[in-house]
Design an enzyme around this catalytic site. Sequence first.
Site, PDB file in Angstrom:
ATOM      1  N   ALA A  89     -31.758  19.503   2.711  1.00 27.96           N
ATOM      2  CA  ALA A  89     -30.474  20.596   3.102  1.00 27.96           C
ATOM      3  C   ALA A  89     -29.411  20.001   3.350  1.00 27.96           C
ATOM      4  O   ALA A  89     -28.778  20.115   4.692  1.00 27.96           O
ATOM      5  CB  ALA A  89     -31.188  21.484   3.719  1.00 27.96           C
ATOM      6  N   PRO A 111     -39.594  23.481 -15.772  1.00 30.35           N
ATOM      7  CA  PRO A 111     -39.091  24.327 -16.853  1.00 30.35           C
ATOM      8  C   PRO A 111     -38.539  24.766 -18.215  1.00 30.35           C
ATOM      9  O   PRO A 111     -38.737  25.994 -19.085  1.00 30.35           O
ATOM     10  CB  PRO A 111     -39.478  25.881 -15.713  1.00 30.35           C
ATOM     11  CG  PRO A 111     -38.935  25.295 -15.092  1.00 30.35           C
ATOM     12  CD  PRO A 111     -38.949  23.474 -15.081  1.00 30.35           C
ATOM     13  N   GLU A 139     -32.856  12.342 -11.229  1.00 33.78           N
ATOM     14  CA  GLU A 139     -34.460  12.949 -12.155  1.00 33.78           C
ATOM     15  C   GLU A 139     -34.552  12.009 -13.875  1.00 33.78           C
ATOM     16  O   GLU A 139     -35.231  11.864 -14.655  1.00 33.78           O
ATOM     17  CB  GLU A 139     -33.282  14.067 -12.525  1.00 33.78           C
ATOM     18  CG  GLU A 139     -33.928  15.179 -13.857  1.00 33.78           C
ATOM     19  CD  GLU A 139     -34.005  16.540 -13.282  1.00 33.78           C
ATOM     20  OE1 GLU A 139     -34.646  17.688 -12.637  1.00 33.78           O
ATOM     21  OE2 GLU A 139     -33.494  16.994 -14.436  1.00 33.78           O
TER      22      GLU A 139
HETATM   23  C1  UD2 Z   1     -31.813  19.046 -11.253  1.00 33.18           C
HETATM   24  C2  UD2 Z   1     -32.910  19.365 -10.117  1.00 33.18           C
HETATM   25  C3  UD2 Z   1     -33.132  17.853  -8.656  1.00 33.18           C
HETATM   26  C4  UD2 Z   1     -32.128  16.753  -9.260  1.00 33.18           C
HETATM   27  C5  UD2 Z   1     -31.095  17.568 -10.069  1.00 33.18           C
HETATM   28  C6  UD2 Z   1     -30.006  16.723 -10.546  1.00 33.18           C
HETATM   29  C7  UD2 Z   1     -35.213  20.520 -10.780  1.00 33.18           C
HETATM   30  C8  UD2 Z   1     -35.446  21.948 -10.165  1.00 33.18           C
HETATM   31  N1  UD2 Z   1     -33.980  20.522 -10.066  1.00 33.18           N
HETATM   32  O1  UD2 Z   1     -31.709  20.368 -10.308  1.00 33.18           O
HETATM   33  O2  UD2 Z   1     -33.791  18.081  -8.552  1.00 33.18           O
HETATM   34  O3  UD2 Z   1     -32.674  16.201 -10.074  1.00 33.18           O
HETATM   35  O4  UD2 Z   1     -30.727  18.496 -11.570  1.00 33.18           O
HETATM   36  O5  UD2 Z   1     -29.507  15.937  -9.775  1.00 33.18           O
HETATM   37  O6  UD2 Z   1     -35.599  19.474 -11.195  1.00 33.18           O
HETATM   38  N2  UD2 Z   1     -28.990  18.460  -2.212  1.00 33.18           N
HETATM   39  C9  UD2 Z   1     -27.606  19.096  -0.733  1.00 33.18           C
HETATM   40  N3  UD2 Z   1     -27.097  19.496  -0.673  1.00 33.18           N
HETATM   41  C10 UD2 Z   1     -25.694  19.208  -1.711  1.00 33.18           C
HETATM   42  C11 UD2 Z   1     -26.645  19.275  -3.094  1.00 33.18           C
HETATM   43  C12 UD2 Z   1     -28.542  18.840  -3.338  1.00 33.18           C
HETATM   44  O7  UD2 Z   1     -29.136  19.333  -0.051  1.00 33.18           O
HETATM   45  O8  UD2 Z   1     -24.717  20.112  -1.502  1.00 33.18           O
HETATM   46  C13 UD2 Z   1     -30.274  18.673  -2.691  1.00 33.18           C
HETATM   47  C14 UD2 Z   1     -31.085  20.012  -2.171  1.00 33.18           C
HETATM   48  O9  UD2 Z   1     -32.056  19.300  -1.658  1.00 33.18           O
HETATM   49  C15 UD2 Z   1     -31.406  20.878  -3.829  1.00 33.18           C
HETATM   50  C16 UD2 Z   1     -31.235  18.843  -4.353  1.00 33.18           C
HETATM   51  O10 UD2 Z   1     -30.021  18.168  -3.945  1.00 33.18           O
HETATM   52  O11 UD2 Z   1     -32.308  20.509  -3.896  1.00 33.18           O
HETATM   53  C17 UD2 Z   1     -30.908  18.702  -5.659  1.00 33.18           C
HETATM   54  O12 UD2 Z   1     -29.862  19.499  -6.212  1.00 33.18           O
HETATM   55  P1  UD2 Z   1     -29.224  20.889  -7.025  1.00 33.18           P
HETATM   56  O13 UD2 Z   1     -30.431  21.988  -6.835  1.00 33.18           O
HETATM   57  O14 UD2 Z   1     -27.989  21.277  -6.871  1.00 33.18           O
HETATM   58  O15 UD2 Z   1     -29.193  20.221  -8.464  1.00 33.18           O
HETATM   59  P2  UD2 Z   1     -29.342  20.726  -9.530  1.00 33.18           P
HETATM   60  O16 UD2 Z   1     -30.601  22.737  -9.190  1.00 33.18           O
HETATM   61  O17 UD2 Z   1     -28.875  20.615 -11.181  1.00 33.18           O
END
Ligand code: UD2
Length: 331
Positions: A99, A211, A280
């Site tokens: 987080a 998903p 990922e």
């Molecule tokens: C996808 C993936 C994620 C990651 C990313 C590629 C799923 C559901 N999500 O989501 O795991 O592989 O693509 O990089 O498979 N975080 C922070 N602060 C930040 C940004 C990120 O704490 O400013 C952490 C946080 O735990 C978050 C995770 O990194 O849940 C992944 O970041 P995201 O949710 O922005 O990535 P997303 O939605 O593109």
Amino acid sequence: MSQNNKTLTVVLLVVLVIGFQCPVQTPGRPESKVIPNEFHLVASENLEYTQPSIVYGRTDVMTITPWLAPVVWEGTFNPDLLDSIYKPKNITIAATVFAVGKYIRFLKDFLETAEQHFFVDFTVHIYVFTDRPKEVPKVKMAPGRKLEVRSVPSSKRWQEISARRMELIQTLIKEKLQDHVDYIFCLDVDSKFHGRWGTESLGGLVAVVHPGYYRDDRRRFPYERRPQSKAYVALGHGDFYYCGGAFGGLLQEVYQLAKTCRTNFEEDAKNGIEAAWQEESHLNRYMWINKPSKVLSPEYLWQDFKPRNPEVGIIRFSGVVKNYADIRPNA
Ligand code: UD2
């Protein structure tokens, strides 16, 4: 054979026999906690449960992969039976969650819903990595469950935050968890639990099917397609597209995965390349070569903006709808 040779042969035989009888032990671990946890499934003779059918079962989805790993969907397992098998093993499950920056706002719901659904009645240690330790919410946890906060630096790029997780998970396992944790799950914070996530998800190496792509042809999966990247998967290859937001398994397995993905990510960086979906993409390459021994269906990581598809019996864990522009440090 001389008398000396005979004595040597007898000594070698004794050593071999003793060796076969003793379970292989990781240094520093008590005997009860060794790998048999995963393979030796002992049920209680007093537990009554519905007769399993060998001829009927779910036919609308794949429940076993071509390499014979179970695919977990609602209706494929008996939670009471599984809990009764794993409860006496006295296992500890760790979960990591990051987080960083504004993502701290998602932590309260994540933790509160984990209390309601994630390995309820088991020993659970949650590790929160954040640059804002003072903002970690106080959430009441049941006995046997605890939370530890670990400080990490902030970052100007979300890609870096997401990708650095592998390095921090590797270090956490090596420095902190080896002696007292059996399984670990690494989860995205911008998500909530809505249904049971428990012993049915335990396995050696555990991946969750994304998903967003599970009905697509693999040529459309967003794997890294540039051959110069260590995350490369060529068109026409691959099994499923797995989530970076949830994976896990036995500690040793996740350690290998984190170490490999971290090394490959760093090698790419040295060569001036960042994989399409950061860690990922590396995870997908790893899971294609090192097949997961258990695959969790998209019930284990849905997305709130998507209506539930009919084959998804229950949504257990789901990503919340978020405004990227508002929460990420960069575009
Ligand atoms: C996808 C993936 C994620 C990651 C990313 C590629 C799923 C559901 N999500 O989501 O795991 O592989 O693509 O990089 O498979 N975080 C922070 N602060 C930040 C940004 C990120 O704490 O400013 C952490 C946080 O735990 C978050 C995770 O990194 O849940 C992944 O970041 P995201 O949710 O922005 O990535 P997303 O939605 O593109």
